[in-house]
Scaffold this motif. Structure first.
Motif, PDB file in Angstrom:
ATOM      1  N   PHE A  51      -6.511  -9.173  -7.044  1.00 50.80           N
ATOM      2  CA  PHE A  51      -5.641  -8.904  -5.903  1.00 50.80           C
ATOM      3  C   PHE A  51      -6.388  -8.344  -4.698  1.00 50.80           C
ATOM      4  O   PHE A  51      -5.813  -8.175  -3.632  1.00 50.80           O
ATOM      5  CB  PHE A  51      -4.479  -7.975  -6.288  1.00 50.80           C
ATOM      6  N   LEU A  52      -7.693  -8.080  -4.857  1.00 50.48           N
ATOM      7  CA  LEU A  52      -8.518  -7.638  -3.735  1.00 50.48           C
ATOM      8  C   LEU A  52      -9.448  -8.747  -3.233  1.00 50.48           C
ATOM      9  O   LEU A  52     -10.216  -8.528  -2.295  1.00 50.48           O
ATOM     10  CB  LEU A  52      -9.357  -6.418  -4.136  1.00 50.48           C
ATOM     11  N   ASP A  53      -9.367  -9.919  -3.831  1.00 48.83           N
ATOM     12  CA  ASP A  53     -10.271 -11.021  -3.494  1.00 48.83           C
ATOM     13  C   ASP A  53      -9.833 -11.699  -2.197  1.00 48.83           C
ATOM     14  O   ASP A  53      -8.955 -12.562  -2.184  1.00 48.83           O
ATOM     15  CB  ASP A  53     -10.316 -12.030  -4.637  1.00 48.83           C
ATOM     16  N   VAL A  54     -10.473 -11.323  -1.109  1.00 51.40           N
ATOM     17  CA  VAL A  54     -10.148 -11.851   0.207  1.00 51.40           C
ATOM     18  C   VAL A  54     -10.492 -13.335   0.299  1.00 51.40           C
ATOM     19  O   VAL A  54      -9.808 -14.093   0.992  1.00 51.40           O
ATOM     20  CB  VAL A  54     -10.878 -11.049   1.306  1.00 51.40           C
ATOM     21  N   ASN A  55     -11.518 -13.763  -0.424  1.00 52.33           N
ATOM     22  CA  ASN A  55     -11.915 -15.175  -0.380  1.00 52.33           C
ATOM     23  C   ASN A  55     -10.828 -16.084  -0.935  1.00 52.33           C
ATOM     24  O   ASN A  55     -10.629 -17.195  -0.435  1.00 52.33           O
ATOM     25  CB  ASN A  55     -13.217 -15.394  -1.144  1.00 52.33           C
ATOM     26  N   ASP A  56     -10.127 -15.662  -1.966  1.00 51.02           N
ATOM     27  CA  ASP A  56      -9.054 -16.471  -2.560  1.00 51.02           C
ATOM     28  C   ASP A  56      -7.708 -16.248  -1.880  1.00 51.02           C
ATOM     29  O   ASP A  56      -6.967 -17.194  -1.643  1.00 51.02           O
ATOM     30  CB  ASP A  56      -8.902 -16.165  -4.055  1.00 51.02           C
ATOM     31  N   LEU A  57      -7.374 -15.013  -1.583  1.00 47.59           N
ATOM     32  CA  LEU A  57      -6.038 -14.672  -1.084  1.00 47.59           C
ATOM     33  C   LEU A  57      -5.962 -14.541   0.430  1.00 47.59           C
ATOM     34  O   LEU A  57      -4.865 -14.607   0.995  1.00 47.59           O
ATOM     35  CB  LEU A  57      -5.561 -13.360  -1.718  1.00 47.59           C
ATOM     36  N   GLY A  58      -7.080 -14.298   1.073  1.00 48.99           N
ATOM     37  CA  GLY A  58      -7.070 -13.985   2.501  1.00 48.99           C
ATOM     38  C   GLY A  58      -6.641 -12.532   2.690  1.00 48.99           C
ATOM     39  O   GLY A  58      -6.132 -11.888   1.766  1.00 48.99           O
ATOM     40  N   TYR A  59      -6.841 -12.031   3.894  1.00 47.22           N
ATOM     41  CA  TYR A  59      -6.481 -10.631   4.150  1.00 47.22           C
ATOM     42  C   TYR A  59      -4.972 -10.401   4.039  1.00 47.22           C
ATOM     43  O   TYR A  59      -4.528  -9.361   3.564  1.00 47.22           O
ATOM     44  CB  TYR A  59      -6.985 -10.185   5.526  1.00 47.22           C
ATOM     45  N   GLY A  60      -4.196 -11.387   4.453  1.00 39.90           N
ATOM     46  CA  GLY A  60      -2.735 -11.257   4.349  1.00 39.90           C
ATOM     47  C   GLY A  60      -2.283 -11.157   2.902  1.00 39.90           C
ATOM     48  O   GLY A  60      -1.439 -10.323   2.557  1.00 39.90           O
ATOM     49  N   GLY A  61      -2.847 -12.002   2.028  1.00 38.34           N
ATOM     50  CA  GLY A  61      -2.501 -11.963   0.611  1.00 38.34           C
ATOM     51  C   GLY A  61      -2.914 -10.661  -0.052  1.00 38.34           C
ATOM     52  O   GLY A  61      -2.178 -10.093  -0.865  1.00 38.34           O
ATOM     53  N   VAL A  62      -4.091 -10.172   0.317  1.00 38.79           N
ATOM     54  CA  VAL A  62      -4.557  -8.888  -0.232  1.00 38.79           C
ATOM     55  C   VAL A  62      -3.640  -7.763   0.239  1.00 38.79           C
ATOM     56  O   VAL A  62      -3.258  -6.890  -0.556  1.00 38.79           O
ATOM     57  CB  VAL A  62      -6.020  -8.620   0.172  1.00 38.79           C
ATOM     58  N   MET A  63      -3.239  -7.789   1.495  1.00 42.68           N
ATOM     59  CA  MET A  63      -2.350  -6.735   2.013  1.00 42.68           C
ATOM     60  C   MET A  63      -0.983  -6.775   1.327  1.00 42.68           C
ATOM     61  O   MET A  63      -0.379  -5.727   1.082  1.00 42.68           O
ATOM     62  CB  MET A  63      -2.189  -6.857   3.526  1.00 42.68           C
ATOM     63  N   VAL A  64      -0.501  -7.973   1.005  1.00 38.77           N
ATOM     64  CA  VAL A  64       0.771  -8.072   0.274  1.00 38.77           C
ATOM     65  C   VAL A  64       0.627  -7.411  -1.091  1.00 38.77           C
ATOM     66  O   VAL A  64       1.485  -6.624  -1.513  1.00 38.77           O
ATOM     67  CB  VAL A  64       1.227  -9.546   0.136  1.00 38.77           C
ATOM     68  N   TRP A  65      -0.469  -7.705  -1.802  1.00 36.58           N
ATOM     69  CA  TRP A  65      -0.697  -7.092  -3.113  1.00 36.58           C
ATOM     70  C   TRP A  65      -0.835  -5.575  -3.000  1.00 36.58           C
ATOM     71  O   TRP A  65      -0.302  -4.826  -3.816  1.00 36.58           O
ATOM     72  CB  TRP A  65      -1.934  -7.682  -3.789  1.00 36.58           C
ATOM     73  N   VAL A  66      -1.578  -5.121  -1.997  1.00 36.91           N
ATOM     74  CA  VAL A  66      -1.756  -3.677  -1.806  1.00 36.91           C
ATOM     75  C   VAL A  66      -0.408  -3.022  -1.534  1.00 36.91           C
ATOM     76  O   VAL A  66      -0.096  -1.968  -2.094  1.00 36.91           O
ATOM     77  CB  VAL A  66      -2.776  -3.403  -0.679  1.00 36.91           C
ATOM     78  N   LEU A  67       0.412  -3.648  -0.709  1.00 41.46           N
ATOM     79  CA  LEU A  67       1.741  -3.103  -0.411  1.00 41.46           C
ATOM     80  C   LEU A  67       2.610  -3.049  -1.668  1.00 41.46           C
ATOM     81  O   LEU A  67       3.283  -2.040  -1.924  1.00 41.46           O
ATOM     82  CB  LEU A  67       2.425  -3.933   0.674  1.00 41.46           C
ATOM     83  N   ILE A  68       2.580  -4.109  -2.459  1.00 39.20           N
ATOM     84  CA  ILE A  68       3.351  -4.126  -3.720  1.00 39.20           C
ATOM     85  C   ILE A  68       2.907  -2.976  -4.625  1.00 39.20           C
ATOM     86  O   ILE A  68       3.733  -2.237  -5.182  1.00 39.20           O
ATOM     87  CB  ILE A  68       3.205  -5.481  -4.440  1.00 39.20           C
ATOM     88  N   LEU A  69       1.598  -2.815  -4.770  1.00 44.79           N
ATOM     89  CA  LEU A  69       1.087  -1.748  -5.640  1.00 44.79           C
ATOM     90  C   LEU A  69       1.407  -0.360  -5.084  1.00 44.79           C
ATOM     91  O   LEU A  69       1.711   0.559  -5.853  1.00 44.79           O
ATOM     92  CB  LEU A  69      -0.413  -1.919  -5.855  1.00 44.79           C
ATOM     93  N   LEU A  70       1.358  -0.201  -3.772  1.00 43.41           N
ATOM     94  CA  LEU A  70       1.723   1.092  -3.181  1.00 43.41           C
ATOM     95  C   LEU A  70       3.187   1.428  -3.460  1.00 43.41           C
ATOM     96  O   LEU A  70       3.516   2.577  -3.770  1.00 43.41           O
ATOM     97  CB  LEU A  70       1.458   1.092  -1.681  1.00 43.41           C
ATOM     98  N   VAL A  71       4.048   0.432  -3.359  1.00 41.89           N
ATOM     99  CA  VAL A  71       5.473   0.664  -3.648  1.00 41.89           C
ATOM    100  C   VAL A  71       5.657   1.034  -5.118  1.00 41.89           C
ATOM    101  O   VAL A  71       6.370   1.994  -5.443  1.00 41.89           O
ATOM    102  CB  VAL A  71       6.323  -0.569  -3.258  1.00 41.89           C
ATOM    103  N   VAL A  72       5.003   0.304  -6.013  1.00 46.01           N
ATOM    104  CA  VAL A  72       5.125   0.590  -7.450  1.00 46.01           C
ATOM    105  C   VAL A  72       4.619   1.995  -7.761  1.00 46.01           C
ATOM    106  O   VAL A  72       5.289   2.768  -8.464  1.00 46.01           O
ATOM    107  CB  VAL A  72       4.369  -0.463  -8.284  1.00 46.01           C
ATOM    108  N   PHE A  73       3.447   2.358  -7.229  1.00 44.57           N
ATOM    109  CA  PHE A  73       2.893   3.690  -7.498  1.00 44.57           C
ATOM    110  C   PHE A  73       3.729   4.795  -6.867  1.00 44.57           C
ATOM    111  O   PHE A  73       3.848   5.887  -7.425  1.00 44.57           O
ATOM    112  CB  PHE A  73       1.440   3.783  -7.044  1.00 44.57           C
ATOM    113  N   THR A  74       4.322   4.518  -5.715  1.00 44.39           N
ATOM    114  CA  THR A  74       5.199   5.506  -5.086  1.00 44.39           C
ATOM    115  C   THR A  74       6.445   5.738  -5.938  1.00 44.39           C
ATOM    116  O   THR A  74       6.843   6.885  -6.167  1.00 44.39           O
ATOM    117  CB  THR A  74       5.595   5.061  -3.670  1.00 44.39           C
ATOM    118  N   VAL A  75       7.048   4.665  -6.417  1.00 48.78           N
ATOM    119  CA  VAL A  75       8.240   4.794  -7.272  1.00 48.78           C
ATOM    120  C   VAL A  75       7.881   5.549  -8.554  1.00 48.78           C
ATOM    121  O   VAL A  75       8.607   6.475  -8.960  1.00 48.78           O
ATOM    122  CB  VAL A  75       8.840   3.406  -7.588  1.00 48.78           C
ATOM    123  N   LEU A  76       6.775   5.189  -9.198  1.00 52.58           N
ATOM    124  CA  LEU A  76       6.358   5.896 -10.419  1.00 52.58           C
ATOM    125  C   LEU A  76       6.058   7.371 -10.119  1.00 52.58           C
ATOM    126  O   LEU A  76       6.406   8.253 -10.914  1.00 52.58           O
ATOM    127  CB  LEU A  76       5.136   5.227 -11.031  1.00 52.58           C
TER     128      LEU A  76
END
Length: 125
Positions: A51-76
């Motif tokens: 989910f940090l691989d910019v070459n495969d996901l691009g910066y937008g895809g990585v930011m989406v994953w980071v946002l998802i994980l931030l929401v999950v960790f915030t809820v937990l």
């Protein structure tokens, strides 16, 4: 994972500020920035997580994953914070939401009860 068990079994209740779950997001965000810096500095850098691989996901895809994980960790984090505010009063479990911005430790409560018991007598009569 033992720290989670330790938190639920042995940590003092009402010991965390309401902001602690948000503070806990700082280190993962610094890690993401660190990975981006390493990628820019090292040719052929291999990403530690998909989910940090910019070459495969691009910066937008990585930011989406980071946002998802931030929401999950915030809820937990807030689930754990609510558990930390759970106290037993008169044999019933209740949420104590008083003074949520300041942690209540036993040392702080004990000092408040003593109310200056450590004052020295400066009268030299």
């Amino acid at each position: 994972m033992l720290f989670i068990l330790d938190f639920f079994l042995f940590d003092e209740h009402k010991s965390l500020s309401v902001f602690v779950p948000l503070y806990s997001l700082i280190i993962p965000l610094v890690y993401v920035v660190y990975i981006f810096i390493l990628d820019a500095a090292i040719d052929g850098f291999e990403y530690p997580y998909f989910f940090l691989d910019v070459n495969d996901l691009g910066y937008g895809g990585v930011m989406v994953w980071v946002l998802i994980l931030l929401v999950v960790f915030t809820v937990l984090g807030y689930i754990m914070w609510f558990y930390n505010r759970l106290v037993k009063v008169d044999g019933k479990w209740k949420f104590d939401l008083k003074n949520i911005t300041k942690p209540q430790s036993a040392a702080v409560q004990e000092c408040a009860v003593q109310d200056g018991g450590d004052e020295q007598d400066t009268d030299n009569n």
